[in-house]
Design a protein around this motif. Structure first.
Motif, PDB file in Angstrom:
ATOM      1  N   ALA A 230      -4.755  54.863 -19.350  1.00 51.13           N
ATOM      2  CA  ALA A 230      -4.498  55.156 -18.043  1.00 51.13           C
ATOM      3  C   ALA A 230      -5.728  54.106 -17.184  1.00 51.13           C
ATOM      4  O   ALA A 230      -5.513  53.680 -16.224  1.00 51.13           O
ATOM      5  CB  ALA A 230      -4.550  56.563 -17.670  1.00 51.13           C
ATOM      6  N   PHE A 231      -7.041  54.246 -17.976  1.00 56.93           N
ATOM      7  CA  PHE A 231      -8.037  53.751 -16.999  1.00 56.93           C
ATOM      8  C   PHE A 231      -7.554  52.272 -17.258  1.00 56.93           C
ATOM      9  O   PHE A 231      -7.990  51.384 -16.425  1.00 56.93           O
ATOM     10  CB  PHE A 231      -9.247  54.084 -17.846  1.00 56.93           C
ATOM     11  CG  PHE A 231     -10.473  53.411 -17.487  1.00 56.93           C
ATOM     12  CD1 PHE A 231     -10.908  53.771 -16.471  1.00 56.93           C
ATOM     13  CD2 PHE A 231     -11.015  52.514 -18.170  1.00 56.93           C
ATOM     14  CE1 PHE A 231     -12.083  53.321 -15.840  1.00 56.93           C
ATOM     15  CE2 PHE A 231     -12.378  51.597 -17.638  1.00 56.93           C
ATOM     16  CZ  PHE A 231     -12.741  52.268 -16.612  1.00 56.93           C
ATOM     17  N   ILE A 232      -7.308  51.714 -18.422  1.00 59.89           N
ATOM     18  CA  ILE A 232      -7.044  49.981 -18.670  1.00 59.89           C
ATOM     19  C   ILE A 232      -5.838  49.679 -17.598  1.00 59.89           C
ATOM     20  O   ILE A 232      -5.876  48.823 -17.132  1.00 59.89           O
ATOM     21  CB  ILE A 232      -6.731  49.819 -20.025  1.00 59.89           C
ATOM     22  CG1 ILE A 232      -7.828  49.998 -21.117  1.00 59.89           C
ATOM     23  CG2 ILE A 232      -6.039  48.493 -20.013  1.00 59.89           C
ATOM     24  CD1 ILE A 232      -7.271  49.927 -22.501  1.00 59.89           C
ATOM     25  N   VAL A 233      -4.856  50.646 -17.387  1.00 60.67           N
ATOM     26  CA  VAL A 233      -3.685  50.273 -16.505  1.00 60.67           C
ATOM     27  C   VAL A 233      -4.355  50.294 -15.073  1.00 60.67           C
ATOM     28  O   VAL A 233      -4.003  49.549 -14.110  1.00 60.67           O
ATOM     29  CB  VAL A 233      -2.506  51.356 -16.628  1.00 60.67           C
ATOM     30  CG1 VAL A 233      -1.627  51.356 -15.509  1.00 60.67           C
ATOM     31  CG2 VAL A 233      -1.951  51.174 -17.954  1.00 60.67           C
ATOM     32  N   PHE A 234      -5.207  51.219 -14.824  1.00 58.89           N
ATOM     33  CA  PHE A 234      -6.047  51.346 -13.458  1.00 58.89           C
ATOM     34  C   PHE A 234      -6.464  50.348 -13.100  1.00 58.89           C
ATOM     35  O   PHE A 234      -6.472  49.681 -11.946  1.00 58.89           O
ATOM     36  CB  PHE A 234      -6.744  52.647 -13.571  1.00 58.89           C
ATOM     37  CG  PHE A 234      -7.463  52.821 -12.112  1.00 58.89           C
ATOM     38  CD1 PHE A 234      -6.870  53.219 -10.889  1.00 58.89           C
ATOM     39  CD2 PHE A 234      -8.927  52.811 -12.102  1.00 58.89           C
ATOM     40  CE1 PHE A 234      -7.602  53.515  -9.860  1.00 58.89           C
ATOM     41  CE2 PHE A 234      -9.623  52.680 -11.033  1.00 58.89           C
ATOM     42  CZ  PHE A 234      -9.032  53.100  -9.761  1.00 58.89           C
ATOM     43  N   LEU A 235      -7.431  49.551 -14.052  1.00 58.83           N
ATOM     44  CA  LEU A 235      -8.139  48.397 -13.904  1.00 58.83           C
ATOM     45  C   LEU A 235      -7.438  47.348 -13.693  1.00 58.83           C
ATOM     46  O   LEU A 235      -7.563  46.438 -12.814  1.00 58.83           O
ATOM     47  CB  LEU A 235      -9.300  48.157 -15.111  1.00 58.83           C
ATOM     48  CG  LEU A 235     -10.293  49.301 -15.523  1.00 58.83           C
ATOM     49  CD1 LEU A 235     -10.976  48.765 -16.657  1.00 58.83           C
ATOM     50  CD2 LEU A 235     -11.172  49.135 -14.167  1.00 58.83           C
ATOM     51  N   ALA A 236      -6.320  47.290 -14.524  1.00 55.09           N
ATOM     52  CA  ALA A 236      -5.285  46.108 -14.125  1.00 55.09           C
ATOM     53  C   ALA A 236      -4.590  46.248 -12.641  1.00 55.09           C
ATOM     54  O   ALA A 236      -4.476  45.135 -12.097  1.00 55.09           O
ATOM     55  CB  ALA A 236      -4.176  46.103 -15.077  1.00 55.09           C
ATOM     56  N   GLY A 237      -4.399  47.466 -12.443  1.00 54.42           N
ATOM     57  CA  GLY A 237      -3.741  47.783 -11.102  1.00 54.42           C
ATOM     58  C   GLY A 237      -4.565  47.338 -10.014  1.00 54.42           C
ATOM     59  O   GLY A 237      -4.333  46.884  -8.641  1.00 54.42           O
ATOM     60  N   LEU A 238      -5.778  47.509 -10.091  1.00 55.81           N
ATOM     61  CA  LEU A 238      -6.978  47.007  -9.101  1.00 55.81           C
ATOM     62  C   LEU A 238      -6.836  45.520  -8.762  1.00 55.81           C
ATOM     63  O   LEU A 238      -7.008  45.249  -7.570  1.00 55.81           O
ATOM     64  CB  LEU A 238      -8.443  47.442  -9.298  1.00 55.81           C
ATOM     65  CG  LEU A 238      -8.587  49.088  -9.428  1.00 55.81           C
ATOM     66  CD1 LEU A 238     -10.140  49.351 -10.242  1.00 55.81           C
ATOM     67  CD2 LEU A 238      -8.598  49.934  -8.075  1.00 55.81           C
ATOM     68  N   LEU A 239      -6.417  44.991  -9.625  1.00 59.66           N
ATOM     69  CA  LEU A 239      -6.394  43.347  -9.545  1.00 59.66           C
ATOM     70  C   LEU A 239      -5.298  43.217  -8.470  1.00 59.66           C
ATOM     71  O   LEU A 239      -5.398  42.155  -7.565  1.00 59.66           O
ATOM     72  CB  LEU A 239      -6.083  42.472 -10.652  1.00 59.66           C
ATOM     73  CG  LEU A 239      -6.960  42.576 -11.745  1.00 59.66           C
ATOM     74  CD1 LEU A 239      -6.621  41.981 -12.896  1.00 59.66           C
ATOM     75  CD2 LEU A 239      -8.182  41.846 -11.384  1.00 59.66           C
ATOM     76  N   PHE A 240      -4.361  43.978  -8.206  1.00 62.39           N
ATOM     77  CA  PHE A 240      -3.346  43.830  -7.286  1.00 62.39           C
ATOM     78  C   PHE A 240      -3.406  44.172  -5.739  1.00 62.39           C
ATOM     79  O   PHE A 240      -2.678  43.915  -4.835  1.00 62.39           O
ATOM     80  CB  PHE A 240      -2.024  44.374  -7.856  1.00 62.39           C
ATOM     81  CG  PHE A 240      -1.446  43.415  -9.018  1.00 62.39           C
ATOM     82  CD1 PHE A 240      -0.537  42.536  -8.913  1.00 62.39           C
ATOM     83  CD2 PHE A 240      -1.694  43.726 -10.394  1.00 62.39           C
ATOM     84  CE1 PHE A 240       0.209  41.784  -9.819  1.00 62.39           C
ATOM     85  CE2 PHE A 240      -1.058  43.133 -11.420  1.00 62.39           C
ATOM     86  CZ  PHE A 240      -0.290  42.123 -11.239  1.00 62.39           C
TER      87      PHE A 240
ATOM     88  N   ILE B 239      -2.566  36.824 -10.595  1.00 59.34           N
ATOM     89  CA  ILE B 239      -1.318  35.900 -10.853  1.00 59.34           C
ATOM     90  C   ILE B 239      -1.231  35.832 -12.510  1.00 59.34           C
ATOM     91  O   ILE B 239      -0.342  35.867 -13.176  1.00 59.34           O
ATOM     92  CB  ILE B 239      -1.454  34.232 -10.520  1.00 59.34           C
ATOM     93  CG1 ILE B 239      -1.242  34.487  -8.896  1.00 59.34           C
ATOM     94  CG2 ILE B 239      -0.326  33.650 -11.112  1.00 59.34           C
ATOM     95  CD1 ILE B 239      -1.648  33.162  -8.158  1.00 59.34           C
ATOM     96  N   ALA B 240      -2.481  35.825 -13.227  1.00 54.45           N
ATOM     97  CA  ALA B 240      -2.424  35.594 -14.624  1.00 54.45           C
ATOM     98  C   ALA B 240      -2.263  36.995 -15.398  1.00 54.45           C
ATOM     99  O   ALA B 240      -1.330  37.262 -16.297  1.00 54.45           O
ATOM    100  CB  ALA B 240      -3.926  35.223 -15.289  1.00 54.45           C
ATOM    101  N   MET B 241      -2.703  38.251 -14.689  1.00 59.23           N
ATOM    102  CA  MET B 241      -2.304  39.242 -15.317  1.00 59.23           C
ATOM    103  C   MET B 241      -0.498  39.603 -15.245  1.00 59.23           C
ATOM    104  O   MET B 241       0.007  40.019 -16.206  1.00 59.23           O
ATOM    105  CB  MET B 241      -3.048  40.437 -14.478  1.00 59.23           C
ATOM    106  CG  MET B 241      -2.518  41.790 -15.253  1.00 59.23           C
ATOM    107  SD  MET B 241      -3.027  42.358 -16.745  1.00 59.23           S
ATOM    108  CE  MET B 241      -4.682  42.072 -16.664  1.00 59.23           C
ATOM    109  N   PHE B 242      -0.162  39.319 -13.867  1.00 58.69           N
ATOM    110  CA  PHE B 242       1.133  39.426 -13.775  1.00 58.69           C
ATOM    111  C   PHE B 242       2.031  38.544 -14.958  1.00 58.69           C
ATOM    112  O   PHE B 242       3.146  38.886 -15.462  1.00 58.69           O
ATOM    113  CB  PHE B 242       1.713  39.107 -12.536  1.00 58.69           C
ATOM    114  CG  PHE B 242       3.127  39.167 -12.029  1.00 58.69           C
ATOM    115  CD1 PHE B 242       3.602  40.422 -11.783  1.00 58.69           C
ATOM    116  CD2 PHE B 242       4.089  38.079 -12.331  1.00 58.69           C
ATOM    117  CE1 PHE B 242       5.101  40.399 -11.422  1.00 58.69           C
ATOM    118  CE2 PHE B 242       5.590  38.078 -12.124  1.00 58.69           C
ATOM    119  CZ  PHE B 242       5.887  39.599 -11.839  1.00 58.69           C
ATOM    120  N   ALA B 243       1.598  37.112 -14.941  1.00 61.02           N
ATOM    121  CA  ALA B 243       2.144  36.337 -15.902  1.00 61.02           C
ATOM    122  C   ALA B 243       2.138  36.944 -17.465  1.00 61.02           C
ATOM    123  O   ALA B 243       3.087  36.873 -18.150  1.00 61.02           O
ATOM    124  CB  ALA B 243       1.657  35.234 -15.896  1.00 61.02           C
TER     125      ALA B 243
END
Length: 360
Positions: free
Chosen positions: A70-80, A239-243
């Motif tokens: 969940a923490f990793i997903v949260f960090l990735a979500g912060l990029l958006f 963009i890189a994370m989404f791709a």
């Protein structure tokens, strides 16, 4: 055909029919099995730690694994978050009159060309008038109540799926190996050795496949983020994370990633003329072209062909069959499911030829 073979095929057929009829539950179970396979090493590692001379309970190790994910997903979500905030600000500042003024000049030139060469016979100004009416009509047809209902229904479905997968995965991890032991207990003694061999090969291939996917996502994210940053594209990491995540969808994923990058570049960039827009699009597409070539030539052959030991043509057919059955999720899970079925059938066929286990 020997009786055990007939029984085996009937059992497989019943399993497939039941799985298709209860497709939602089947997808939850498949996703939970994959997620459990990913989290099991981490959970076992946490469970092996000594705290005050005692191992932490397994349920606590599972919850800690969940929190880490969940923490990793949260960090990735912060990029958006900055990108979404920026897009909302842009949408909120849209003025129909301003949009109309911006498109009036290019539309007028197109209209002049059409009238000059006799393509249409109308009074000057008709085309821009139609464009204005279309814009007003499009914005007036937006039903915010319908959008809200769609968001609520989608959120509810996602929440139910999330809770179901989390619940099933928790018990798969809690009772480590319980599913395997229960299945093995149903296997007759004559097939026990063959079943153990089948389980071992399936677990090894799926493990290699999942590790390969994680490596693929990491490499694509790194290459795309570095390339877009060097090209001075806004929100390069987002963009890189989404791709990288979209690339999990076979064939369509790279197109989605590149399209998302172009859209973000167009909506967040500052341009003086049309040449700047073209140059920006070329820069983004060039980065994704290099990433896609690397993925096709290096990553995918290593991950798909070698990890699951399948021919590229097999993978192509299986992926589109999965898309036909279950859409995007079918494309994502087609290869793991096909690996399980292919290895199981090949192992039983080998047992039939080498050990004659199906003889009465």
């Amino acid at each position: 055909m020997k009786r055990p073979v007939v029984i085996l095929f009937i059992a497989i057929l019943i399993f497939l029919v039941v799985g298709w009829y209860f497709s939602n539950i089947t997808l939850y179970l498949i996703f939970s099995l994959v997620l459990a396979a990913i989290l099991r090493p981490l959970t076992n590692r946490i469970n092996s730690f000594h705290i005050l001379g005692q191992h932490p309970p397994r349920w606590m190790a599972i919850l800690m694994s969940y929190l880490l994910v969940a923490f990793i997903v949260f960090l990735a979500g912060l990029l958006f978050v900055p990108l979404i905030s920026d897009q909302l600000r842009i949408i909120g500042s849209y003025d129909l009159d301003y949009v109309y003024e911006q498109i009036q000049n290019p539309v007028g030139k197109i209209e002049d060309l059409l009238i000059r060469y006799g393509v249409i016979k109308s009074e000057p100004g008709f085309l821009i008038l139609q464009v204005r009416e279309s814009l007003i009509s499009s914005f007036s047809k937006i039903q915010f109540q319908g959008i809200i209902n769609t968001i609520v229904n989608t959120t509810s479905s996602f929440f139910i799926a999330f809770m179901a997968v989390a619940f099933i995965t928790f018990f798969l991890l809690l009772e480590n190996g319980l599913l395997r032991r229960n299945i093995m207990s149903l296997v007759p003694n004559a097939y026990f050795e063959l079943a153990v061999s089948t389980f071992s090969k399936v677990e090894k291939l799926l493990s290699n496949y999942l590790v390969g996917l994680l490596v693929q996502i990491s490499i694509i994210f790194s290459m795309a983020s570095i390339g877009l940053t060097l090209m001075d594209i806004n929100y390069a990491l987002t963009i890189a994370m989404f791709a990288a995540v979209a690339n999990l969808i076979p064939y369509a994923g790279p197109i989605l990633g590149a399209s998302f990058g172009v859209i973000v570049g167009l909506t967040t960039g500052e341009f003086n003329d049309s040449n700047d827009i073209v140059f920006m699009v070329v820069k983004i597409l060039s980065v994704f072209s290099v990433v896609q070539l690397t993925d096709n030539i290096v990553l995918q052959p290593l991950i798909f062909s070698k990890s699951v030991k399948a021919h590229p043509l097999e993978i192509f057919v299986v992926i589109f069959a999965g898309a036909k059955i279950a859409g995007v999720l079918g494309m994502i899970f087609a290869i793991p499911v096909y690996t399980i079925l292919r290895v199981s059938v090949s192992e039983f066929y080998r047992g039939y030829k080498d050990y004659k286990i199906f003889k009465i």
